[in-house]
Scaffold this motif. Structure first.
Motif, PDB file in Angstrom:
ATOM      1  N   GLU A 198     106.501 -35.522  23.698  1.00 38.13           N
ATOM      2  CA  GLU A 198     107.786 -35.782  23.766  1.00 38.13           C
ATOM      3  C   GLU A 198     108.482 -34.377  24.557  1.00 38.13           C
ATOM      4  O   GLU A 198     109.510 -34.728  25.456  1.00 38.13           O
ATOM      5  CB  GLU A 198     108.376 -35.399  22.454  1.00 38.13           C
ATOM      6  CG  GLU A 198     108.176 -36.774  21.462  1.00 38.13           C
ATOM      7  CD  GLU A 198     106.552 -36.511  20.793  1.00 38.13           C
ATOM      8  OE1 GLU A 198     106.198 -35.591  20.710  1.00 38.13           O
ATOM      9  OE2 GLU A 198     106.142 -37.719  20.393  1.00 38.13           O
ATOM     10  N   ASP A 199     107.768 -33.366  24.831  1.00 33.96           N
ATOM     11  CA  ASP A 199     108.521 -32.398  25.542  1.00 33.96           C
ATOM     12  C   ASP A 199     108.206 -32.949  26.896  1.00 33.96           C
ATOM     13  O   ASP A 199     109.247 -32.235  27.874  1.00 33.96           O
ATOM     14  CB  ASP A 199     107.620 -31.050  25.454  1.00 33.96           C
ATOM     15  CG  ASP A 199     108.129 -30.261  24.037  1.00 33.96           C
ATOM     16  OD1 ASP A 199     108.730 -30.648  23.367  1.00 33.96           O
ATOM     17  OD2 ASP A 199     107.118 -29.353  23.624  1.00 33.96           O
ATOM     18  N   VAL A 200     107.202 -33.549  27.270  1.00 34.63           N
ATOM     19  CA  VAL A 200     106.794 -33.924  28.949  1.00 34.63           C
ATOM     20  C   VAL A 200     108.257 -34.574  29.306  1.00 34.63           C
ATOM     21  O   VAL A 200     108.803 -34.470  30.345  1.00 34.63           O
ATOM     22  CB  VAL A 200     105.802 -34.818  28.758  1.00 34.63           C
ATOM     23  CG1 VAL A 200     105.459 -35.345  30.402  1.00 34.63           C
ATOM     24  CG2 VAL A 200     104.430 -33.935  28.726  1.00 34.63           C
ATOM     25  N   PHE A 201     108.753 -35.677  28.267  1.00 33.81           N
ATOM     26  CA  PHE A 201     110.048 -36.462  28.813  1.00 33.81           C
ATOM     27  C   PHE A 201     111.065 -35.563  28.621  1.00 33.81           C
ATOM     28  O   PHE A 201     112.278 -36.054  29.039  1.00 33.81           O
ATOM     29  CB  PHE A 201     109.762 -37.856  28.031  1.00 33.81           C
ATOM     30  CG  PHE A 201     108.586 -38.597  28.365  1.00 33.81           C
ATOM     31  CD1 PHE A 201     108.911 -39.291  29.305  1.00 33.81           C
ATOM     32  CD2 PHE A 201     107.553 -38.398  27.457  1.00 33.81           C
ATOM     33  CE1 PHE A 201     108.028 -40.410  29.728  1.00 33.81           C
ATOM     34  CE2 PHE A 201     106.619 -39.333  28.027  1.00 33.81           C
ATOM     35  CZ  PHE A 201     106.706 -40.334  28.793  1.00 33.81           C
ATOM     36  N   ARG A 202     111.277 -34.404  28.272  1.00 36.52           N
ATOM     37  CA  ARG A 202     112.428 -33.517  28.010  1.00 36.52           C
ATOM     38  C   ARG A 202     112.574 -32.628  29.153  1.00 36.52           C
ATOM     39  O   ARG A 202     113.719 -32.151  29.231  1.00 36.52           O
ATOM     40  CB  ARG A 202     112.361 -32.846  26.675  1.00 36.52           C
ATOM     41  CG  ARG A 202     112.613 -33.593  25.499  1.00 36.52           C
ATOM     42  CD  ARG A 202     113.008 -32.897  24.252  1.00 36.52           C
ATOM     43  NE  ARG A 202     112.607 -33.477  22.923  1.00 36.52           N
ATOM     44  CZ  ARG A 202     111.638 -33.569  22.095  1.00 36.52           C
ATOM     45  NH1 ARG A 202     110.605 -32.742  22.250  1.00 36.52           N
ATOM     46  NH2 ARG A 202     111.516 -34.251  21.235  1.00 36.52           N
ATOM     47  N   LEU A 203     111.656 -32.487  29.845  1.00 38.93           N
ATOM     48  CA  LEU A 203     111.632 -31.612  31.146  1.00 38.93           C
ATOM     49  C   LEU A 203     112.783 -31.823  32.026  1.00 38.93           C
ATOM     50  O   LEU A 203     112.953 -33.137  32.520  1.00 38.93           O
ATOM     51  CB  LEU A 203     110.395 -31.499  31.914  1.00 38.93           C
ATOM     52  CG  LEU A 203     109.315 -30.889  31.194  1.00 38.93           C
ATOM     53  CD1 LEU A 203     107.859 -30.842  31.835  1.00 38.93           C
ATOM     54  CD2 LEU A 203     109.386 -29.386  30.992  1.00 38.93           C
ATOM     55  N   ARG A 204     113.598 -31.117  32.511  1.00 43.07           N
ATOM     56  CA  ARG A 204     114.586 -31.383  33.449  1.00 43.07           C
ATOM     57  C   ARG A 204     114.944 -30.204  34.404  1.00 43.07           C
ATOM     58  O   ARG A 204     114.501 -29.139  34.232  1.00 43.07           O
ATOM     59  CB  ARG A 204     116.237 -31.536  32.855  1.00 43.07           C
ATOM     60  CG  ARG A 204     116.204 -32.753  31.751  1.00 43.07           C
ATOM     61  CD  ARG A 204     116.039 -34.003  32.361  1.00 43.07           C
ATOM     62  NE  ARG A 204     116.361 -35.197  31.641  1.00 43.07           N
ATOM     63  CZ  ARG A 204     115.211 -35.609  30.969  1.00 43.07           C
ATOM     64  NH1 ARG A 204     113.963 -35.450  31.280  1.00 43.07           N
ATOM     65  NH2 ARG A 204     115.222 -36.769  30.100  1.00 43.07           N
ATOM     66  N   GLY A 205     115.672 -30.713  35.488  1.00 44.66           N
ATOM     67  CA  GLY A 205     115.848 -29.597  36.523  1.00 44.66           C
ATOM     68  C   GLY A 205     114.479 -29.436  37.266  1.00 44.66           C
ATOM     69  O   GLY A 205     113.639 -29.873  37.539  1.00 44.66           O
ATOM     70  N   TYR A 206     114.659 -28.015  37.803  1.00 47.71           N
ATOM     71  CA  TYR A 206     113.528 -27.270  38.556  1.00 47.71           C
ATOM     72  C   TYR A 206     112.568 -26.397  37.764  1.00 47.71           C
ATOM     73  O   TYR A 206     113.281 -25.747  37.097  1.00 47.71           O
ATOM     74  CB  TYR A 206     114.104 -26.599  39.705  1.00 47.71           C
ATOM     75  CG  TYR A 206     113.186 -25.579  40.517  1.00 47.71           C
ATOM     76  CD1 TYR A 206     112.589 -26.153  41.698  1.00 47.71           C
ATOM     77  CD2 TYR A 206     113.196 -24.229  40.158  1.00 47.71           C
ATOM     78  CE1 TYR A 206     111.870 -25.265  42.345  1.00 47.71           C
ATOM     79  CE2 TYR A 206     112.325 -23.454  40.808  1.00 47.71           C
ATOM     80  CZ  TYR A 206     111.757 -24.145  41.906  1.00 47.71           C
ATOM     81  OH  TYR A 206     110.530 -23.377  42.605  1.00 47.71           O
ATOM     82  N   LEU A 207     111.619 -26.700  37.812  1.00 48.76           N
ATOM     83  CA  LEU A 207     110.519 -26.233  36.716  1.00 48.76           C
ATOM     84  C   LEU A 207     110.127 -24.818  37.595  1.00 48.76           C
ATOM     85  O   LEU A 207     109.643 -24.745  38.647  1.00 48.76           O
ATOM     86  CB  LEU A 207     109.385 -27.039  36.680  1.00 48.76           C
ATOM     87  CG  LEU A 207     109.475 -28.372  35.826  1.00 48.76           C
ATOM     88  CD1 LEU A 207     108.100 -28.964  35.472  1.00 48.76           C
ATOM     89  CD2 LEU A 207     110.234 -28.377  34.573  1.00 48.76           C
TER      90      LEU A 207
END
Length: 162
Positions: free
Chosen positions: A151-160
């Motif tokens: 689920e965390d993979v799909f919550r990633l947003r913006g510039y990593l």
């Protein structure tokens, strides 16, 4: 140095590259592609993707890349995040999109930019988050360092950040 590594460095080394990548979930697993020639271990798992051609939009490029690498027909969803991949001499700006499968059959494809004896794709498969995390960090895409669950993979947003 093996032929695959030589080819990767010849095509992509010492220059900035734009890549489009797709996060695709099927049956609770992520679609992953194993490449050789990216790192010293000759194993590098990452979501499918590649470079857009001149005149091709990012979504068009990702549809093409999925067909070439995985045999799957896909539709492109939302832009999720941007990652800067830096493993000198490789440097890429990566745009990650949500991807949904609409047809095709999963298979191990190839990279048309690579000669037959220098192909870098060695496996394509659905992997559980636990399988991905079981690999050493340098053998999977760095995006997984920022996640503790699928689920965390799909919550990633913006510039990593690296």
């Amino acid at each position: 140095m093996d032929k695959a590594r030589e080819e990767v460095l010849r095509l992509y080394g010492n220059r900035l590259r734009l890549r489009v990548c797709g996060i695709c979930q099927l049956d609770g697993k992520l679609l992953m592609v194993r490449h050789r020639g990216i790192n010293a271990t000759d194993t590098f798992w990452c979501p499918p993707g590649g470079g857009p051609q001149f005149g091709e939009t990012a979504p068009q490029a990702l549809v093409r890349e999925f067909a070439e690498e995985t045999g799957l027909a896909v539709e492109i969803g939302d832009l999720l995040f941007v990652n800067e991949f830096m493993a000198p001499p490789l440097h890429a700006m990566e745009l990650f999109f949500r991807v949904n499968v609409v047809g095709g059959k999963l298979l191990q494809g190839g990279d048309p930019e690579m000669a037959a004896d220098r192909q870098i794709i060695t496996d394509v498969r659905l992997m559980s988050f636990e399988e991905i995390k079981a690999y050493p960090e340098n053998e999977v895409h760095q995006l997984f360092r920022q996640c503790r669950s699928l689920e965390d993979v799909f919550r990633l947003r913006g510039y990593l950040e690296q």
